[in-house]
Design a protein around this motif. Structure first.
Motif, PDB file in Angstrom:
ATOM      1  N   LYS A 120       0.836  -1.211   0.000  1.00  0.00           N
ATOM      2  CA  LYS A 120       0.000   0.000   0.000  1.00  0.00           C
ATOM      3  C   LYS A 120       0.868   1.257   0.000  1.00  0.00           C
ATOM      4  O   LYS A 120       0.584   2.220  -0.717  1.00  0.00           O
ATOM      5  N   TYR A 154       3.880   1.549  -1.172  1.00  0.00           N
ATOM      6  CA  TYR A 154       4.493   1.650  -2.497  1.00  0.00           C
ATOM      7  C   TYR A 154       3.536   2.293  -3.496  1.00  0.00           C
ATOM      8  O   TYR A 154       3.906   3.195  -4.247  1.00  0.00           O
ATOM      9  N   PHE A 155       2.297   1.823  -3.500  1.00  0.00           N
ATOM     10  CA  PHE A 155       1.311   2.378  -4.434  1.00  0.00           C
ATOM     11  C   PHE A 155       1.028   3.847  -4.119  1.00  0.00           C
ATOM     12  O   PHE A 155       0.897   4.678  -5.016  1.00  0.00           O
ATOM     13  N   ARG A 156       0.926   4.187  -2.817  1.00  0.00           N
ATOM     14  CA  ARG A 156       0.658   5.576  -2.448  1.00  0.00           C
ATOM     15  C   ARG A 156       1.822   6.473  -2.853  1.00  0.00           C
ATOM     16  O   ARG A 156       1.636   7.555  -3.380  1.00  0.00           O
ATOM     17  N   TYR A 157       3.057   5.981  -2.693  1.00  0.00           N
ATOM     18  CA  TYR A 157       4.242   6.755  -3.035  1.00  0.00           C
ATOM     19  C   TYR A 157       4.313   7.023  -4.533  1.00  0.00           C
ATOM     20  O   TYR A 157       4.717   8.102  -4.968  1.00  0.00           O
ATOM     21  N   HIS A 158       3.930   6.036  -5.342  1.00  0.00           N
ATOM     22  CA  HIS A 158       4.010   6.191  -6.806  1.00  0.00           C
ATOM     23  C   HIS A 158       2.723   6.741  -7.415  1.00  0.00           C
ATOM     24  O   HIS A 158       2.573   6.755  -8.637  1.00  0.00           O
ATOM     25  N   GLY A 159       1.837   7.226  -6.593  1.00  0.00           N
ATOM     26  CA  GLY A 159       0.649   7.911  -7.089  1.00  0.00           C
ATOM     27  C   GLY A 159      -0.388   6.981  -7.700  1.00  0.00           C
ATOM     28  O   GLY A 159      -1.163   7.405  -8.552  1.00  0.00           O
ATOM     29  N   MET A 160      -0.406   5.760  -7.307  1.00  0.00           N
ATOM     30  CA  MET A 160      -1.405   4.827  -7.813  1.00  0.00           C
ATOM     31  C   MET A 160      -2.506   4.697  -6.794  1.00  0.00           C
ATOM     32  O   MET A 160      -2.651   3.686  -6.116  1.00  0.00           O
ATOM     33  N   SER A 161      -3.319   5.689  -6.676  1.00  0.00           N
ATOM     34  CA  SER A 161      -4.364   5.677  -5.675  1.00  0.00           C
ATOM     35  C   SER A 161      -5.481   4.722  -6.091  1.00  0.00           C
ATOM     36  O   SER A 161      -5.730   4.514  -7.280  1.00  0.00           O
ATOM     37  N   VAL A 201      -5.530   1.546  -5.790  1.00  0.00           N
ATOM     38  CA  VAL A 201      -5.048   0.171  -5.902  1.00  0.00           C
ATOM     39  C   VAL A 201      -4.585  -0.274  -4.526  1.00  0.00           C
ATOM     40  O   VAL A 201      -3.756   0.350  -3.900  1.00  0.00           O
ATOM     41  N   ASP A 211      -6.399  -0.311  -1.791  1.00  0.00           N
ATOM     42  CA  ASP A 211      -7.091   0.335  -0.695  1.00  0.00           C
ATOM     43  C   ASP A 211      -8.287  -0.477  -0.192  1.00  0.00           C
ATOM     44  O   ASP A 211      -8.911  -0.106   0.781  1.00  0.00           O
TER      45      ASP A 211
END
Length: 139
Positions: free
Chosen positions: A124, A126-133, A135, A137
């Motif tokens: 989670k 990793y996804f938040r850091y790379h702007g993949m909101s 996914v 959650d």
């Protein structure tokens, strides 16, 4: 038609049918009652059957001082396992692949819940850091 020659290289005459692959001349075929062309007798066991019968045979043995009756294949497996535990590398090399091959799928797939939670939190992040909101959650 082809002239047929016997074993002494003398012509035997013309056959009543076409001689060729899988059609030998009648005079050179195996005669009835000839043991040379019979093959394995019906009902006689082949090698696979004999090996399975011998491996499944129960034999007496002493395990920890107590007499027991086990199948030969069980005793062989027990012997290899004992040698592997005693440090015999050849036995260990034979036994470990058997364990890996026949290990229960549930036992091998068991993942500790604590590790799963930590991994999910890292994914989670990793996804938040790379702007993949959106996914990851859901959980």
């Amino acid at each position: 038609m082809t002239t047929v020659y016997g074993r002494d290289e003398e012509p035997m005459g013309l056959p009543d049918y076409e001689v060729g692959y899988a059609r030998p001349p009648e005079k050179t075929r195996f005669k009835k009652g000839n043991k040379s062309g019979k093959g394995r007798p019906k009902g006689s066991p082949n090698l696979k059957t004999m090996v399975n019968r011998i491996a499944d045979e129960k034999v007496s043995a002493k395990i920890q001082g107590k007499p027991v009756k086990l199948k030969r294949k069980e005793l062989m497996l027990l012997h290899v396992a004992t040698l592997a535990c005693q440090g015999d590398l050849r036995a260990l090399d034979r036994f470990l692949p058997l364990i890996e091959r026949f290990e229960d799928a549930q036992e091998a797939a068991a993942i500790p819940v604590e590790d799963t939670r930590e991994d999910l939190a890292a994914i989670k992040e990793y996804f938040r850091y790379h702007g993949m909101s959106g996914v990851g959650d859901e959980a």
